[in-house]
Enzyme design. Structure first.
Site, PDB file in Angstrom:
ATOM      1  N   GLY A   9     104.482  15.000 -61.369  1.00 32.78           N
ATOM      2  CA  GLY A   9     105.483  15.132 -62.441  1.00 32.78           C
ATOM      3  C   GLY A   9     104.773  15.508 -63.733  1.00 32.78           C
ATOM      4  O   GLY A   9     105.173  15.103 -64.826  1.00 32.78           O
ATOM      5  N   GLY A  12     106.663  17.270 -66.925  1.00 31.87           N
ATOM      6  CA  GLY A  12     107.740  16.614 -67.663  1.00 31.87           C
ATOM      7  C   GLY A  12     107.296  16.160 -69.039  1.00 31.87           C
ATOM      8  O   GLY A  12     106.186  16.467 -69.489  1.00 31.87           O
ATOM      9  N   GLN A  13     108.174  15.396 -69.715  1.00 33.98           N
ATOM     10  CA  GLN A  13     107.926  14.990 -71.108  1.00 33.98           C
ATOM     11  C   GLN A  13     106.634  14.188 -71.239  1.00 33.98           C
ATOM     12  O   GLN A  13     105.782  14.498 -72.059  1.00 33.98           O
ATOM     13  CB  GLN A  13     109.105  14.149 -71.632  1.00 33.98           C
ATOM     14  CG  GLN A  13     108.999  13.847 -73.122  1.00 33.98           C
ATOM     15  CD  GLN A  13     109.817  12.633 -73.561  1.00 33.98           C
ATOM     16  OE1 GLN A  13     110.269  11.825 -72.749  1.00 33.98           O
ATOM     17  NE2 GLN A  13     110.020  12.505 -74.855  1.00 33.98           N
ATOM     18  N   ASP A  35     103.569  19.201 -59.742  1.00 30.33           N
ATOM     19  CA  ASP A  35     105.001  19.112 -60.051  1.00 30.33           C
ATOM     20  C   ASP A  35     105.725  20.016 -59.078  1.00 30.33           C
ATOM     21  O   ASP A  35     105.100  20.851 -58.411  1.00 30.33           O
ATOM     22  CB  ASP A  35     105.265  19.566 -61.505  1.00 30.33           C
ATOM     23  CG  ASP A  35     106.518  18.916 -62.080  1.00 30.33           C
ATOM     24  OD1 ASP A  35     107.592  19.073 -61.477  1.00 30.33           O
ATOM     25  OD2 ASP A  35     106.419  18.244 -63.117  1.00 30.33           O
ATOM     26  N   ILE A  36     107.045  19.884 -59.049  1.00 33.04           N
ATOM     27  CA  ILE A  36     107.839  20.744 -58.169  1.00 33.04           C
ATOM     28  C   ILE A  36     108.006  22.133 -58.800  1.00 33.04           C
ATOM     29  O   ILE A  36     108.292  23.111 -58.140  1.00 33.04           O
ATOM     30  CB  ILE A  36     109.204  20.080 -57.862  1.00 33.04           C
ATOM     31  CG1 ILE A  36     109.854  20.695 -56.632  1.00 33.04           C
ATOM     32  CG2 ILE A  36     110.124  20.074 -59.068  1.00 33.04           C
ATOM     33  CD1 ILE A  36     110.684  19.720 -55.835  1.00 33.04           C
ATOM     34  N   ARG A  37     107.833  22.188 -60.146  1.00 34.15           N
ATOM     35  CA  ARG A  37     107.934  23.465 -60.871  1.00 34.15           C
ATOM     36  C   ARG A  37     106.688  23.631 -61.736  1.00 34.15           C
ATOM     37  O   ARG A  37     105.969  22.656 -61.977  1.00 34.15           O
ATOM     38  CB  ARG A  37     109.175  23.480 -61.763  1.00 34.15           C
ATOM     39  CG  ARG A  37     109.108  22.381 -62.797  1.00 34.15           C
ATOM     40  CD  ARG A  37     110.407  22.195 -63.577  1.00 34.15           C
ATOM     41  NE  ARG A  37     110.395  20.898 -64.244  1.00 34.15           N
ATOM     42  CZ  ARG A  37     110.059  20.704 -65.515  1.00 34.15           C
ATOM     43  NH1 ARG A  37     109.717  21.708 -66.292  1.00 34.15           N
ATOM     44  NH2 ARG A  37     110.059  19.496 -66.035  1.00 34.15           N
ATOM     45  N   ASP A  53     106.345  18.415 -53.844  1.00 31.86           N
ATOM     46  CA  ASP A  53     107.573  17.641 -53.952  1.00 31.86           C
ATOM     47  C   ASP A  53     107.190  16.172 -53.781  1.00 31.86           C
ATOM     48  O   ASP A  53     106.713  15.772 -52.715  1.00 31.86           O
ATOM     49  CB  ASP A  53     108.519  18.107 -52.825  1.00 31.86           C
ATOM     50  CG  ASP A  53     109.803  17.310 -52.787  1.00 31.86           C
ATOM     51  OD1 ASP A  53     109.945  16.365 -53.585  1.00 31.86           O
ATOM     52  OD2 ASP A  53     110.664  17.638 -51.943  1.00 31.86           O
ATOM     53  N   TYR A 143     119.674   4.723 -62.600  1.00 29.81           N
ATOM     54  CA  TYR A 143     118.275   4.822 -63.045  1.00 29.81           C
ATOM     55  C   TYR A 143     117.685   3.410 -63.233  1.00 29.81           C
ATOM     56  O   TYR A 143     116.590   3.113 -62.739  1.00 29.81           O
ATOM     57  CB  TYR A 143     118.244   5.605 -64.359  1.00 29.81           C
ATOM     58  CG  TYR A 143     116.921   5.674 -65.069  1.00 29.81           C
ATOM     59  CD1 TYR A 143     115.830   6.326 -64.510  1.00 29.81           C
ATOM     60  CD2 TYR A 143     116.775   5.126 -66.353  1.00 29.81           C
ATOM     61  CE1 TYR A 143     114.626   6.412 -65.197  1.00 29.81           C
ATOM     62  CE2 TYR A 143     115.588   5.212 -67.040  1.00 29.81           C
ATOM     63  CZ  TYR A 143     114.513   5.850 -66.462  1.00 29.81           C
ATOM     64  OH  TYR A 143     113.324   5.943 -67.152  1.00 29.81           O
ATOM     65  N   LYS A 147     114.687   1.580 -61.197  1.00 33.14           N
ATOM     66  CA  LYS A 147     113.475   1.077 -61.863  1.00 33.14           C
ATOM     67  C   LYS A 147     113.281  -0.420 -61.568  1.00 33.14           C
ATOM     68  O   LYS A 147     112.165  -0.866 -61.342  1.00 33.14           O
ATOM     69  CB  LYS A 147     113.548   1.325 -63.380  1.00 33.14           C
ATOM     70  CG  LYS A 147     113.393   2.795 -63.766  1.00 33.14           C
ATOM     71  CD  LYS A 147     112.010   3.326 -63.397  1.00 33.14           C
ATOM     72  CE  LYS A 147     111.801   4.785 -63.737  1.00 33.14           C
ATOM     73  NZ  LYS A 147     110.548   5.333 -63.204  1.00 33.14           N
TER      74      LYS A 147
END
Ligand code: AKB
Length: 314
Positions: A9, A12-13, A35-37, A53, A143, A147
């Site tokens: 990941g 991401g942010q 990451d996936i992208r 993934d 979410y 968590k």
């Protein structure tokens, strides 16, 4: 020998800034972004990248074995607001990715794991101010449920299988380098971009909605510090409360106005109001301070100054 780290990941942010920090600390080749992208140019060009993934155990395992990974930072997740639109998807991504990495820990294929939890583990029945480390947790978002469940699994894998997993309950995170995606606290980043480009902002939360927040610089430092702390000092193997600052949309708008007097804010609360209302307004993080010497640096005024300065010169 320097350790090898995998960030899942990484685009991401948090992942983007964390990867760059880890590359500065351990050397670019030691830190594998995945990451996936694909991510931004800086991330893609500064070191190794693997497309994967997080829900596919075989792919994650292959990368860990190929690079002889010591530590995994699992930052892939679907956040609170998007999670309410796609509950099953959020559950599957958030849980499967965690179980994959925890199993690699149990099988001795990686040594240490970081997994982010969130203030979303708390719910409407949790004490709202100075929320303690151990308290009632009845989250109402998918979410938050994922968590909270994840926290229980982390503790279980540590107690039963000796997996060295460490975690922080992040508050809303504010950064000028990367944009958040799909969270309830995202307004606190968006407000800066709109203040600079348009001079006004329409907020999706009510003016008096207090939420725990943190400047990204503090959050990245906390992440690195908890991972580098002596294992005996990590007493919480579920996740640690972590606090930086706490403010309402009205308060951050006032602070921005001190620097940009023309700035104006209006309010049009949407479905995210209910999520925000279920979360604490402020967090008690004494335990993190005691166990691994956590200290925040940024308060509302210093964070606003730095955000505006950085975004204006960007
Ligand atoms: C969200 O708003 O969903 C996240 C979080 C508080 O975990 N930023």
């Amino acid at each position: 020998m320097a350790k090898k780290v995998l960030v899942i990941g990484a685009c991401g942010q948090i992942g983007t800034e964390l990867t760059m920090r880890l590359r500065e600390m351990y050397g670019a080749e030691q830190v594998i972004a995945s990451d996936i992208r694909e991510g931004n140019d800086q991330l893609m060009q500064s070191g190794p990248f693997e497309q994967l993934d997080a829900m596919n155990k075989e792919q994650v395992e292959d990368v860990c074995l190929h690079y002889e990974i010591d530590e995994v930072f699992l930052m892939a997740a679907m956040l609170s607001a998007t999670g309410e639109k796609f509950p099953k998807k959020a559950w599957n991504l958030n849980m499967d990715s965690l179980m994959n990495v925890l199993d690699l820990g149990r099988e001795g294929k990686v040594e240490k794991i970081f997994w982010p939890s969130s203030i979303a583990v708390f719910g409407p029945t949790t004490p709202k101010e100075n929320t303690p480390q151990h308290t009632i947790m009845e989250p109402t978002t998918v979410y938050g449920i994922s968590k909270q469940t994840g926290e229980r699994w982390c503790e279980y894998y540590h107690n039963k299988y000796g997996v060295d997993v460490r975690s922080i309950r992040y508050p809303g995170l504010i950064s000028w380098k990367t944009q958040p995606g799909g969270g309830t606290t995202d307004y606190a980043v968006d407000i800066f971009h709109q203040a600079i480009s348009k001079g006004s902002y329409e907020c999706f939360l009510k003016p008096d909605t207090a939420l725990p927040m943190m400047y990204m610089e503090d959050a990245i430092r906390a992440t690195v510090e908890i991972m580098n702390a002596d294992p005996t000092s990590i007493k919480e193997r579920s996740s640690y409360n972590l606090s930086g600052m706490s403010f309402t949309p009205e308060e951050i708008a006032q602070e921005i106005k001190k620097n940009l007097p023309e700035f104006s804010i209006s309010y049009r609360p949407d479905f995210r109001q209910e999520i925000a209302d279920s979360w604490p307004g402020s967090i008690d993080d004494q335990q993190a301070r005691k166990d691994w010497n956590w200290e925040h640096k940024y308060a509302l005024d210093s964070m606003v100054q730095e955000m505006l300065q950085q975004l204006k010169t960007d």
